[in-house]
Enzyme design. Structure first.
Site, PDB file in Angstrom:
ATOM      1  N   LYS A  22      -2.706 -10.715   4.282  1.00  0.00           N
ATOM      2  CA  LYS A  22      -2.203  -9.623   3.143  1.00  0.00           C
ATOM      3  C   LYS A  22      -1.351  -8.537   4.064  1.00  0.00           C
ATOM      4  O   LYS A  22      -0.336  -8.334   3.449  1.00  0.00           O
ATOM      5  CB  LYS A  22      -3.266  -9.114   2.532  1.00  0.00           C
ATOM      6  CG  LYS A  22      -3.093  -7.857   1.591  1.00  0.00           C
ATOM      7  CD  LYS A  22      -4.208  -7.452   0.951  1.00  0.00           C
ATOM      8  CE  LYS A  22      -5.115  -6.267   1.686  1.00  0.00           C
ATOM      9  NZ  LYS A  22      -4.247  -5.049   1.600  1.00  0.00           N
ATOM     10  N   ASN A  23      -1.876  -7.838   4.929  1.00  0.00           N
ATOM     11  CA  ASN A  23      -1.097  -6.930   5.555  1.00  0.00           C
ATOM     12  C   ASN A  23      -0.016  -7.332   6.304  1.00  0.00           C
ATOM     13  O   ASN A  23       0.796  -6.303   6.943  1.00  0.00           O
ATOM     14  CB  ASN A  23      -2.189  -5.971   6.214  1.00  0.00           C
ATOM     15  CG  ASN A  23      -3.211  -5.418   5.471  1.00  0.00           C
ATOM     16  OD1 ASN A  23      -3.195  -5.209   4.201  1.00  0.00           O
ATOM     17  ND2 ASN A  23      -4.264  -4.616   6.041  1.00  0.00           N
ATOM     18  N   ARG A  97      -0.789   1.504  -2.044  1.00  0.00           N
ATOM     19  CA  ARG A  97      -0.410   2.403  -1.163  1.00  0.00           C
ATOM     20  C   ARG A  97       0.875   1.996  -0.405  1.00  0.00           C
ATOM     21  O   ARG A  97       1.851   2.529  -0.231  1.00  0.00           O
ATOM     22  CB  ARG A  97      -1.388   3.236  -0.341  1.00  0.00           C
ATOM     23  CG  ARG A  97      -2.296   3.936  -1.284  1.00  0.00           C
ATOM     24  CD  ARG A  97      -3.214   4.670  -0.246  1.00  0.00           C
ATOM     25  NE  ARG A  97      -2.196   5.192   0.854  1.00  0.00           N
ATOM     26  CZ  ARG A  97      -1.726   6.450   0.822  1.00  0.00           C
ATOM     27  NH1 ARG A  97      -1.421   7.302  -0.478  1.00  0.00           N
ATOM     28  NH2 ARG A  97      -0.761   6.668   1.776  1.00  0.00           N
ATOM     29  N   CYS A 121      -6.710   7.554  -2.606  1.00  0.00           N
ATOM     30  CA  CYS A 121      -7.730   6.478  -3.060  1.00  0.00           C
ATOM     31  C   CYS A 121      -9.059   6.955  -2.370  1.00  0.00           C
ATOM     32  O   CYS A 121      -9.284   7.625  -1.729  1.00  0.00           O
ATOM     33  CB  CYS A 121      -7.078   5.180  -2.380  1.00  0.00           C
ATOM     34  SG  CYS A 121      -7.145   5.146  -0.579  1.00  0.00           S
ATOM     35  N   ARG A 126      -4.824   9.981   2.241  1.00  0.00           N
ATOM     36  CA  ARG A 126      -3.855   8.877   2.607  1.00  0.00           C
ATOM     37  C   ARG A 126      -2.285   9.647   2.539  1.00  0.00           C
ATOM     38  O   ARG A 126      -1.687   9.027   1.942  1.00  0.00           O
ATOM     39  CB  ARG A 126      -3.898   7.694   2.244  1.00  0.00           C
ATOM     40  CG  ARG A 126      -5.442   6.984   2.482  1.00  0.00           C
ATOM     41  CD  ARG A 126      -5.615   5.604   1.941  1.00  0.00           C
ATOM     42  NE  ARG A 126      -5.030   4.675   2.725  1.00  0.00           N
ATOM     43  CZ  ARG A 126      -5.036   3.196   2.684  1.00  0.00           C
ATOM     44  NH1 ARG A 126      -5.822   2.813   1.347  1.00  0.00           N
ATOM     45  NH2 ARG A 126      -4.470   2.468   3.454  1.00  0.00           N
ATOM     46  N   ASP A 311     -11.224  -1.652   8.914  1.00  0.00           N
ATOM     47  CA  ASP A 311     -11.282  -2.652   7.775  1.00  0.00           C
ATOM     48  C   ASP A 311     -12.408  -3.391   7.893  1.00  0.00           C
ATOM     49  O   ASP A 311     -12.711  -4.185   6.972  1.00  0.00           O
ATOM     50  CB  ASP A 311     -10.137  -3.320   7.451  1.00  0.00           C
ATOM     51  CG  ASP A 311      -8.648  -2.381   6.966  1.00  0.00           C
ATOM     52  OD1 ASP A 311      -9.065  -1.396   6.545  1.00  0.00           O
ATOM     53  OD2 ASP A 311      -7.649  -3.063   6.761  1.00  0.00           O
ATOM     54  N   VAL A 333     -10.908   6.567  11.659  1.00  0.00           N
ATOM     55  CA  VAL A 333      -9.462   6.437  11.093  1.00  0.00           C
ATOM     56  C   VAL A 333      -9.456   7.082   9.528  1.00  0.00           C
ATOM     57  O   VAL A 333      -8.433   7.705   9.517  1.00  0.00           O
ATOM     58  CB  VAL A 333      -9.225   4.750  10.839  1.00  0.00           C
ATOM     59  CG1 VAL A 333      -7.746   4.550  10.438  1.00  0.00           C
ATOM     60  CG2 VAL A 333      -9.353   4.498  12.267  1.00  0.00           C
ATOM     61  N   ARG A 403      -7.877  -7.811  -4.643  1.00  0.00           N
ATOM     62  CA  ARG A 403      -6.676  -7.395  -3.957  1.00  0.00           C
ATOM     63  C   ARG A 403      -6.564  -8.082  -2.643  1.00  0.00           C
ATOM     64  O   ARG A 403      -5.279  -7.911  -2.071  1.00  0.00           O
ATOM     65  CB  ARG A 403      -6.810  -5.756  -3.768  1.00  0.00           C
ATOM     66  CG  ARG A 403      -6.771  -4.973  -5.252  1.00  0.00           C
ATOM     67  CD  ARG A 403      -6.710  -3.499  -4.774  1.00  0.00           C
ATOM     68  NE  ARG A 403      -5.877  -3.358  -3.511  1.00  0.00           N
ATOM     69  CZ  ARG A 403      -5.975  -2.285  -2.782  1.00  0.00           C
ATOM     70  NH1 ARG A 403      -7.166  -1.570  -2.921  1.00  0.00           N
ATOM     71  NH2 ARG A 403      -5.283  -2.077  -1.789  1.00  0.00           N
TER      72      ARG A 403
HETATM   73  C1  UD1 Z   1      -2.940   0.108   6.990  1.00  0.00           C
HETATM   74  C2  UD1 Z   1      -3.944  -1.165   6.189  1.00  0.00           C
HETATM   75  C3  UD1 Z   1      -5.264  -0.787   5.973  1.00  0.00           C
HETATM   76  C4  UD1 Z   1      -6.065  -0.299   7.370  1.00  0.00           C
HETATM   77  C5  UD1 Z   1      -5.132   0.799   8.199  1.00  0.00           C
HETATM   78  C6  UD1 Z   1      -5.732   1.255   9.370  1.00  0.00           C
HETATM   79  C7  UD1 Z   1      -1.877  -2.303   5.359  1.00  0.00           C
HETATM   80  C8  UD1 Z   1      -1.163  -2.667   3.991  1.00  0.00           C
HETATM   81  N1  UD1 Z   1      -2.852  -1.568   5.288  1.00  0.00           N
HETATM   82  O1  UD1 Z   1      -3.081   1.190   6.014  1.00  0.00           O
HETATM   83  O2  UD1 Z   1      -5.826  -2.002   5.485  1.00  0.00           O
HETATM   84  O3  UD1 Z   1      -6.957   0.174   6.928  1.00  0.00           O
HETATM   85  O4  UD1 Z   1      -3.832   0.328   8.275  1.00  0.00           O
HETATM   86  O5  UD1 Z   1      -5.837   0.006  10.182  1.00  0.00           O
HETATM   87  O6  UD1 Z   1      -1.427  -2.657   6.297  1.00  0.00           O
HETATM   88  N2  UD1 Z   1      -2.008   9.287   7.976  1.00  0.00           N
HETATM   89  C9  UD1 Z   1      -1.376  10.293   8.061  1.00  0.00           C
HETATM   90  N3  UD1 Z   1      -0.091  10.294   7.869  1.00  0.00           N
HETATM   91  C10 UD1 Z   1       0.772   9.433   7.577  1.00  0.00           C
HETATM   92  C11 UD1 Z   1       0.327   8.111   7.386  1.00  0.00           C
HETATM   93  C12 UD1 Z   1      -1.288   8.189   7.929  1.00  0.00           C
HETATM   94  O7  UD1 Z   1      -2.197  11.209   8.119  1.00  0.00           O
HETATM   95  O8  UD1 Z   1       2.112   9.652   7.218  1.00  0.00           O
HETATM   96  C13 UD1 Z   1      -3.401   8.731   8.416  1.00  0.00           C
HETATM   97  C14 UD1 Z   1      -4.156   8.228   7.351  1.00  0.00           C
HETATM   98  O9  UD1 Z   1      -4.378   9.096   6.247  1.00  0.00           O
HETATM   99  C15 UD1 Z   1      -5.311   7.549   7.843  1.00  0.00           C
HETATM  100  C16 UD1 Z   1      -4.572   6.844   9.131  1.00  0.00           C
HETATM  101  O10 UD1 Z   1      -3.553   7.877   9.443  1.00  0.00           O
HETATM  102  O11 UD1 Z   1      -6.188   8.437   7.996  1.00  0.00           O
HETATM  103  C17 UD1 Z   1      -4.273   5.817   9.240  1.00  0.00           C
HETATM  104  O12 UD1 Z   1      -3.319   5.404   8.225  1.00  0.00           O
HETATM  105  P1  UD1 Z   1      -2.370   4.214   8.520  1.00  0.00           P
HETATM  106  O13 UD1 Z   1      -2.461   3.590   9.930  1.00  0.00           O
HETATM  107  O14 UD1 Z   1      -1.111   4.772   8.000  1.00  0.00           O
HETATM  108  O15 UD1 Z   1      -3.005   3.311   7.650  1.00  0.00           O
HETATM  109  P2  UD1 Z   1      -1.948   2.536   6.364  1.00  0.00           P
HETATM  110  O16 UD1 Z   1      -0.845   2.007   6.717  1.00  0.00           O
HETATM  111  O17 UD1 Z   1      -2.163   3.233   5.019  1.00  0.00           O
END
Ligand code: UD1
Length: 423
Positions: A22-23, A97, A121, A126, A311, A333, A403
């Site tokens: 999915k990701n 998201r 969420c 996030r 995850d 994370v 999902r």
């Molecule tokens: C992706 C995955 C999700 C997984 C996560 C971490 C997808 C669709 N989803 O989510 O399943 O759990 O990676 O492996 O691929 N953060 C900030 N600022 C930002 C962006 C992120 O502070 O601009 C923080 C987030 O709140 C979180 C951490 O960084 O605490 C990791 O987030 P991120 O790696 O961005 O995860 P996603 O891409 O949302």
């Protein structure tokens, strides 16, 4: 609302195929917006999040047809505009998201866009500050207006962008935007997840030059002209689905072969489970798992790839609840990712939460009861708990599971589980 009813206590046995990731499929679906070429995506899982991404690219002018798990994507009309703006509307973005990745794609080809800001969420706030600050460095100005991020740009400029945290989404979004930038864009402290490499492989097929994907420093040389000939790409297997089944087999004391996997993507989990006493053999594209009666307790700390994936944290907590001894799970994370612990406690688990650590004291058995899913992976954990528990577990709010897990009940039934969905 649909529910899952699980009559627990059956060992999982047999073999199943793992679906596409999915990701990986999500950012690649958005990336198809960069090219007018016909695209064939193979091994795409049929999931609510994927349907959501398809609705977005269809709204923006693509036509998408399913053929089994293959998607044929063609350009059918020009991108709709509201005045000078291309708009990604709230109703399409809010469900997921990852939809915010459409901003990088749209900005690569359009000067003025508005993208609904995704909300928080159950697992945390996030924010998207890392995405936005990188976009600013690449020449995009932004402001917030009525729940939308409004981006305006003239010419994009390449730059060296250093992330404060290796965000998966921000790495993908910047790769997508940089695909339209002349010159070398460098991402330092980039995410290294296999899904980043899959996205890079797709972008390379449409004419973007990328060096260093899979490491913490990625260079992207945008395409002056995107490749317009037909592109075929196969989505990598889902390492989180793989890990979920490996843990489910371990927790039910089962013996299973998982096919269509890339086991290198689950190295950290496999090493940890082996240290818990689970027998795991790897062959070609398969993983063979044979559980043990006495699961040893082990500690984990979640961290970005190649660390232990956040995850799979909830699922691992179920296994540790059934282990011999005490274990500590530290979640680094996401700030709020222990919501499942309370539901597991209702099933008899002994878990104490202190800050970002969970202290788990193994119990002899879990006992089925009605439970509620708070997020996708928490749902997977409750399914595993239900499979391993004595008696009946009723799982509510399973739309979260839809999902991210393709044909969950069918795959588990094939492995001998007593699981059914009621409407
Ligand atoms: C992706 C995955 C999700 C997984 C996560 C971490 C997808 C669709 N989803 O989510 O399943 O759990 O990676 O492996 O691929 N953060 C900030 N600022 C930002 C962006 C992120 O502070 O601009 C923080 C987030 O709140 C979180 C951490 O960084 O605490 C990791 O987030 P991120 O790696 O961005 O995860 P996603 O891409 O949302």
């Amino acid at each position: 609302m649909d529910k899952l009813i699980i009559q627990g206590g059956k060992k999982l046995e047999g073999e199943i195929n793992i679906s596409g990731a999915k990701n990986s499929a999500l950012p690649i679906l958005f990336a198809t917006m960069l090219t007018d070429a016909d695209v064939v995506l193979e091994n795409v899982p049929k999931l609510m999040d994927i349907y959501g991404a398809i609705s977005i690219i269809e709204y923006l002018g693509k036509k998408v047809v399913w053929l089994g798990n293959t998607l044929k994507i063609v350009s059918s009309k020009s991108i709709p505009k509201e005045g000078k703006y291309v708009v990604a509307p709230y109703d399409l973005i809010r469900k997921m998201r990852a939809s915010f990745l459409i901003s990088g794609v749209l900005l690569a080809k359009n000067k003025n866009i508005k993208v609904a800001l995704p909300g928080g969420c159950a697992i945390g706030v996030r924010p998207v500050d890392i995405h936005i600050s990188a976009f600013e460095q690449l020449g995009c100005k932004h402001y917030l207006q009525e729940g939308y991020v409004v981006f305006n740009r003239e010419k994009l400029n390449s730059a060296k962008v250093k992330f404060k945290y290796p965000s998966v989404g921000a790495t993908e979004n910047v790769m997508l935007l940089a695909s339209g930038i002349d010159g070398e864009t460098i991402i330092e402290n980039a995410a290294q997840e296999p899904e980043i490499v899959d996205l890079a492989n797709f972008l390379k097929k449409i004419g973007v030059k990328i060096v260093g994907d899979g490491s913490n420093k990625i260079s992207i040389y945008g395409a002056k002209k995107f490749n317009n000939t037909k592109i075929v790409h196969r989505i990598i297997p889902d390492r989180i689905e793989t890990g979920t089944y490996v843990i489910a087999v371990s927790a039910t004391k089962g013996e299973v072969i998982l096919k269509n996997v890339i086991f290198q993507h689950n190295k950290t989990l496999i090493k940890k489970l082996k240290s818990c006493g689970i027998k795991i053999f790897l062959e070609n594209n398969s993983i063979y798992i044979k559980s043990t009666k006495k699961i040893k307790s082990k500690n984990i700390v979640t961290s970005p790839y190649p660390g232990f994936p956040t995850d799979l944290q909830a699922q691992f907590m179920v296994l540790m609840s059934l282990s011999k001894g005490k274990s500590v799970i530290k979640e680094t994370v996401f700030e709020n990712r222990f919501v499942h612990a309370a539901e597991l406690q209702r099933m008899g688990a002994n878990i104490r939460i202190k800050g970002n650590s969970a202290y788990i004291y193994g119990v002899e058995k879990l006992i089925g009861c009605p439970v509620m899913v708070s997020d996708l992976r928490a749902g997977a954990a409750l399914v595993i708990a239900g499979l391993a528990a004595e008696g009946k577990t009723i799982i509510n709010r399973i739309y979260h599971l839809d999902r991210g897990y393709e044909m969950l009940e069918q795959k588990l039934s094939k492995l001998g589980a007593n699981i059914k969905r009621i409407k």
